[in-house]
Design a protein around this motif. Structure first.
Motif, PDB file in Angstrom:
ATOM      1  N   ALA A  38       0.822  -1.209   0.000  1.00  0.00           N
ATOM      2  CA  ALA A  38       0.000   0.000   0.000  1.00  0.00           C
ATOM      3  C   ALA A  38       0.853   1.256   0.000  1.00  0.00           C
ATOM      4  O   ALA A  38       0.370   2.337  -0.355  1.00  0.00           O
ATOM      5  N   ASN A  39       2.085   1.130   0.426  1.00  0.00           N
ATOM      6  CA  ASN A  39       2.991   2.280   0.428  1.00  0.00           C
ATOM      7  C   ASN A  39       4.373   1.755   0.075  1.00  0.00           C
ATOM      8  O   ASN A  39       5.175   1.418   0.942  1.00  0.00           O
ATOM      9  N   VAL A  40       4.649   1.678  -1.242  1.00  0.00           N
ATOM     10  CA  VAL A  40       5.857   1.034  -1.714  1.00  0.00           C
ATOM     11  C   VAL A  40       6.805   2.050  -2.337  1.00  0.00           C
ATOM     12  O   VAL A  40       6.369   3.047  -2.921  1.00  0.00           O
ATOM     13  N   SER A  41       8.104   1.834  -2.178  1.00  0.00           N
ATOM     14  CA  SER A  41       9.143   2.660  -2.804  1.00  0.00           C
ATOM     15  C   SER A  41       9.978   1.749  -3.696  1.00  0.00           C
ATOM     16  O   SER A  41      10.515   0.739  -3.218  1.00  0.00           O
ATOM     17  N   LEU A  68       7.687  -3.837 -14.107  1.00  0.00           N
ATOM     18  CA  LEU A  68       6.379  -3.525 -13.525  1.00  0.00           C
ATOM     19  C   LEU A  68       5.752  -2.372 -14.292  1.00  0.00           C
ATOM     20  O   LEU A  68       6.403  -1.349 -14.548  1.00  0.00           O
ATOM     21  N   ARG A  69       4.451  -2.533 -14.614  1.00  0.00           N
ATOM     22  CA  ARG A  69       3.722  -1.441 -15.244  1.00  0.00           C
ATOM     23  C   ARG A  69       3.416  -0.374 -14.195  1.00  0.00           C
ATOM     24  O   ARG A  69       3.103  -0.694 -13.051  1.00  0.00           O
ATOM     25  N   CYS A  70       3.480   0.894 -14.624  1.00  0.00           N
ATOM     26  CA  CYS A  70       3.242   1.999 -13.702  1.00  0.00           C
ATOM     27  C   CYS A  70       2.367   3.061 -14.365  1.00  0.00           C
ATOM     28  O   CYS A  70       2.372   3.202 -15.590  1.00  0.00           O
ATOM     29  N   GLY A  92       4.523   4.977  -4.263  1.00  0.00           N
ATOM     30  CA  GLY A  92       3.145   4.730  -4.660  1.00  0.00           C
ATOM     31  C   GLY A  92       2.600   3.472  -4.021  1.00  0.00           C
ATOM     32  O   GLY A  92       3.099   3.015  -2.981  1.00  0.00           O
ATOM     33  N   SER A  93       1.594   2.896  -4.679  1.00  0.00           N
ATOM     34  CA  SER A  93       0.946   1.698  -4.142  1.00  0.00           C
ATOM     35  C   SER A  93       0.647   0.737  -5.286  1.00  0.00           C
ATOM     36  O   SER A  93       0.480   1.150  -6.440  1.00  0.00           O
ATOM     37  N   ALA A  94       0.569  -0.545  -4.922  1.00  0.00           N
ATOM     38  CA  ALA A  94       0.266  -1.567  -5.916  1.00  0.00           C
ATOM     39  C   ALA A  94      -1.237  -1.697  -6.077  1.00  0.00           C
ATOM     40  O   ALA A  94      -2.006  -1.537  -5.115  1.00  0.00           O
ATOM     41  N   GLN A 104      -0.310  -3.149 -11.506  1.00  0.00           N
ATOM     42  CA  GLN A 104       0.384  -1.910 -11.803  1.00  0.00           C
ATOM     43  C   GLN A 104       0.688  -1.164 -10.515  1.00  0.00           C
ATOM     44  O   GLN A 104       0.042  -1.379  -9.482  1.00  0.00           O
ATOM     45  N   ILE A 105       1.671  -0.289 -10.603  1.00  0.00           N
ATOM     46  CA  ILE A 105       2.022   0.572  -9.484  1.00  0.00           C
ATOM     47  C   ILE A 105       1.454   1.950  -9.776  1.00  0.00           C
ATOM     48  O   ILE A 105       1.742   2.539 -10.819  1.00  0.00           O
ATOM     49  N   ILE A 106       0.633   2.436  -8.850  1.00  0.00           N
ATOM     50  CA  ILE A 106       0.076   3.785  -8.991  1.00  0.00           C
ATOM     51  C   ILE A 106       1.055   4.725  -8.298  1.00  0.00           C
ATOM     52  O   ILE A 106       1.143   4.774  -7.072  1.00  0.00           O
ATOM     53  N   VAL A 107       1.843   5.439  -9.118  1.00  0.00           N
ATOM     54  CA  VAL A 107       2.937   6.264  -8.602  1.00  0.00           C
ATOM     55  C   VAL A 107       2.407   7.637  -8.241  1.00  0.00           C
ATOM     56  O   VAL A 107       1.683   8.267  -9.012  1.00  0.00           O
ATOM     57  N   THR A 108       2.787   8.091  -7.054  1.00  0.00           N
ATOM     58  CA  THR A 108       2.396   9.445  -6.625  1.00  0.00           C
ATOM     59  C   THR A 108       3.528  10.446  -6.768  1.00  0.00           C
ATOM     60  O   THR A 108       3.290  11.638  -6.904  1.00  0.00           O
ATOM     61  N   SER A 109       4.782   9.947  -6.749  1.00  0.00           N
ATOM     62  CA  SER A 109       5.928  10.851  -6.906  1.00  0.00           C
ATOM     63  C   SER A 109       7.101  10.078  -7.478  1.00  0.00           C
ATOM     64  O   SER A 109       7.198   8.855  -7.333  1.00  0.00           O
ATOM     65  N   ALA A 110       8.002  10.825  -8.131  1.00  0.00           N
ATOM     66  CA  ALA A 110       9.199  10.228  -8.720  1.00  0.00           C
ATOM     67  C   ALA A 110      10.369  11.178  -8.537  1.00  0.00           C
ATOM     68  O   ALA A 110      10.206  12.403  -8.665  1.00  0.00           O
TER      69      ALA A 110
END
Length: 413
Positions: A38-41, A68-70, A92-94, A104-110
């Motif tokens: 839920a909170n992955v880096s 991994l798709r993002c 983000g989170s899976a 997929q990974i829903i990315v919130t920041s990069a």
């Protein structure tokens, strides 16, 4: 949506089957309930990045062993760091994308973390090939202005071949287009492209091929990797036929673009580069003909005006030559008279010589009662001293010959 259906005979034994949506929601719930997912880096290399008009970024994060798709929605932070080959750390989170069932990974920041392994290897290969001279602009060949036959190395299944053929038919139908099929993506694509070049060069041993277009449509960075292959680059470099690289979209760049004699931003653009525009040529030819006629007409008019002016000036300044003309006519008449008399005198002289020669002709002499004496060896005997007694002789008269024998030889002496 499919819903679960219980059978009366088995409802007390086990639950009925779940729908696809229910299973997808169950997996989604499990992913959200796991605090690590839920909170992955994640640190990885960006690949296949695209950002349509919606502002969302779609890409993959990869390392040597997995991908991994993002997705980063437009409100996420760090879109500017997402480009193919970049090494980034994504927060983000899976989750599950239900319509396709994709993890997929829903990315919130990069955030940037350097250059990925694949990009580093690609840059190293570029440095190596550049040092060997494969990118040297001085070795690049120009395309023929009016080609007879162009080969295209691409997939026979995709739209690229049809797009190129349509452009060529419209612009320059006099040119022949030939397809050399090959794979355009996947692990076997480099070998397929190299084999297509080998087939093409074998064909070119006996037939004319003016240029070859290496083409494929757009795709992710992974899709375009065959055109970053070292052996493909060396095959393009060694080609005896000029090569046009037309791989992907205008923003896509591959090593094949650097090695080829010419890079086209798209396959359709490559078709325009190799085929002259017959409509434009027709217009230019007609325009040139008109300009040529106007130029020639102007020069002829100017020359005529100058000639007329010169004629007028000569007419004004020329002396009266009539007296000289009359004198010339008189001399001409006298010369013709003299020549005629000379010819007559010479003709009469020739007649006298002819009569004298005729009188001296051997046959005419014989007709006057003379005879010609010859020995048996055919020699002409002109003196009695040249005859031996009993010698056989041949006497020639005007009307025939007589064989005789000298019985007695006597001379005047």
């Amino acid at each position: 949506m499919y819903s679960s259906v219980e059978s009366p005979a088995t409802s007390t034994d086990k639950p009925g089957p779940s729908s696809v949506s229910e299973v997808s929601q169950l997996i989604q719930g499990l992913l959200k309930s796991d605090p690590q997912l839920a909170n992955v880096s994640i640190i990885g290399e960006v690949s296949g990045h695209s950002q349509p008009a919606s502002g969302h970024s779609y890409f993959s994060l990869r390392d040597r062993e997995a991908s991994l798709r993002c997705v980063m929605f437009r409100y996420g932070r760090g879109h500017q760091y997402l480009e193919d080959g970049a090494l980034v750390v994504c927060e983000g989170s899976a989750g599950i994308y239900a319509p396709r069932g994709d993890l997929q990974i829903i990315v919130t920041s990069a955030e940037p973390a350097g250059v990925g392994d694949q990009q580093a290897q690609l840059e190293e290969l570029k440095r190596k090939l550049r040092a060997e001279g494969l990118f040297d602009p001085s070795r690049k060949r120009t395309l023929p202005q009016f080609p007879q036959r162009i080969a295209v190395i691409t997939s026979e299944q995709g739209a690229v071949w049809h797009d190129i053929a349509n452009v060529v038919r419209r612009r320059y139908p006099l040119m022949e287009l030939m397809l050399v099929p090959s794979a355009v993506q996947g692990e076997l694509a480099p070998v397929s492209i190299i084999e297509a070049f080998a087939d093409l060069h074998a064909y070119a041993e006996t037939e004319t091929v003016d240029a070859v277009v290496v083409a494929r449509g757009g795709g992710s960075a992974e899709d375009l990797m065959p055109y970053n292959d070292e052996m493909v680059a060396r095959t393009i470099f060694a080609s005896r036929i000029p090569v046009i690289s037309a791989v992907g979209h205008e923003t896509d760049f591959t090593i094949a673009d650097d090695v080829a004699d010419l890079r086209a931003p798209t396959p359709s653009a490559a078709a325009e580069l190799v085929s002259p525009d017959i409509a434009g040529l027709t217009f230019e030819t007609a325009d040139f003909a008109q300009r040529l006629m106007r130029g020639l007409s102007g020069r002829v008019t100017l020359a005529r005006q100058r000639l007329e002016l010169t004629h007028d000036r000569l007419a004004e300044n020329a002396p009266d030559t009539q007296l000289f003309r009359d004198r010339v006519d008189e001399l001409k008449a006298r010369a013709q008279d003299s020549w005629a008399r000379y010819i007559t005198i010479k003709r009469e002289g020739m007649k006298r010589v002819e009569a004298e020669l005729r009188a001296l002709a051997p046959h005419n002499i014989l007709e006057r009662g003379y005879a010609m004496v010859r020995g048996t060896d055919g020699r002409v005997i002109s003196s009695a001293t040249n005859i031996e007694p009993k010698e056989n002789l041949e006497l020639t008269f005007a009307d025939g010959t007589v064989e005789a024998e000298a019985k007695v030889v006597s001379t005047n002496n």
